[in-house]
Scaffold this motif. Sequence first.
Motif, short mmCIF file in Angstrom:
data_model
loop_
_atom_site.label_atom_id
_atom_site.label_comp_id
_atom_site.label_asym_id
_atom_site.label_seq_id
_atom_site.Cartn_x
_atom_site.Cartn_y
_atom_site.Cartn_z
N LEU A 71 -1.03 -7.00 -10.56
CA LEU A 71 -0.62 -5.71 -9.99
C LEU A 71 0.30 -5.89 -8.79
CD1 LEU A 71 -3.86 -3.55 -10.28
CD2 LEU A 71 -1.73 -3.33 -11.57
N THR A 72 -0.03 -6.83 -7.93
CA THR A 72 0.83 -7.05 -6.77
C THR A 72 2.15 -7.67 -7.17
OG1 THR A 72 -0.35 -9.11 -6.29
CG2 THR A 72 -1.03 -7.14 -5.06
N VAL A 74 3.75 -6.95 -10.08
CA VAL A 74 4.52 -5.87 -10.69
C VAL A 74 4.95 -4.84 -9.64
CG1 VAL A 74 4.36 -3.94 -12.31
CG2 VAL A 74 3.50 -6.18 -12.96
N LEU A 75 4.07 -4.58 -8.69
CA LEU A 75 4.38 -3.58 -7.67
C LEU A 75 5.14 -4.15 -6.48
CD1 LEU A 75 0.97 -1.69 -7.66
CD2 LEU A 75 3.09 -1.03 -8.83
N LEU A 77 7.93 -5.73 -4.01
CA LEU A 77 9.29 -5.28 -3.73
C LEU A 77 10.29 -6.42 -3.70
CD1 LEU A 77 8.40 -2.73 -0.92
CD2 LEU A 77 8.84 -2.26 -3.33
N ARG A 81 10.33 -9.12 -11.02
CA ARG A 81 8.91 -8.88 -11.27
C ARG A 81 8.34 -9.83 -12.33
NH1 ARG A 81 9.86 -2.64 -10.59
NH2 ARG A 81 9.44 -2.57 -8.36
#
Length: 177
Positions: A71-72, A74-75, A77, A81
């Motif tokens: 999750l971190t 993909v999310l 910045l 990714r």
Amino acid sequence: MLTALFAAAAVQALRHAVLPGGSGWLGRGDGLLHTVMASAMVVMAWHRFGEGPSPGRTSFFFAAAALWFPLTAVLGLRGPRWAALVRRSPHAVGMAAMAWMPLRHGGVTDPQTGGAVTGVLTLCLLAYALRSLTRDLPTLRGAPENVGVSTDLGGPCYRFWQGSTALGTAIMLLMHH
């Protein structure tokens, strides 16, 4: 041996979690999760499943920790990714193994499914351990003047601890309590 390995890995992960500098909140979160994982492995080496927290709560915590890494990625910045997801996937597999162990050893899973999941997790951990532990060998053999103690995230020392922890987790995954 596993107790010493995981105790030292917990100290190393905690050091990186609280180390001032460029690790940021993501690195601190990773370090704290690795500290909890290594500390739990120290306890698991000496106690039978069922003597501590319930397998369900332990598995839930480590399943959530396993989700933290993709999750971190993909999310995140920074950077591509997909590359971040690939880099963080071995950590997710390690946490997934931690979520799986109490279920498997606690007798909560189907033996046929349990064997397949254990096998896949073990193979992934062993592949990551082999890659981490041997990645720097050609460099170290070819250039002795470059050999030094590096504690940089991503450096040889970091890869040693990551590979050793993955190898120890694979061993613990296969052990019967």
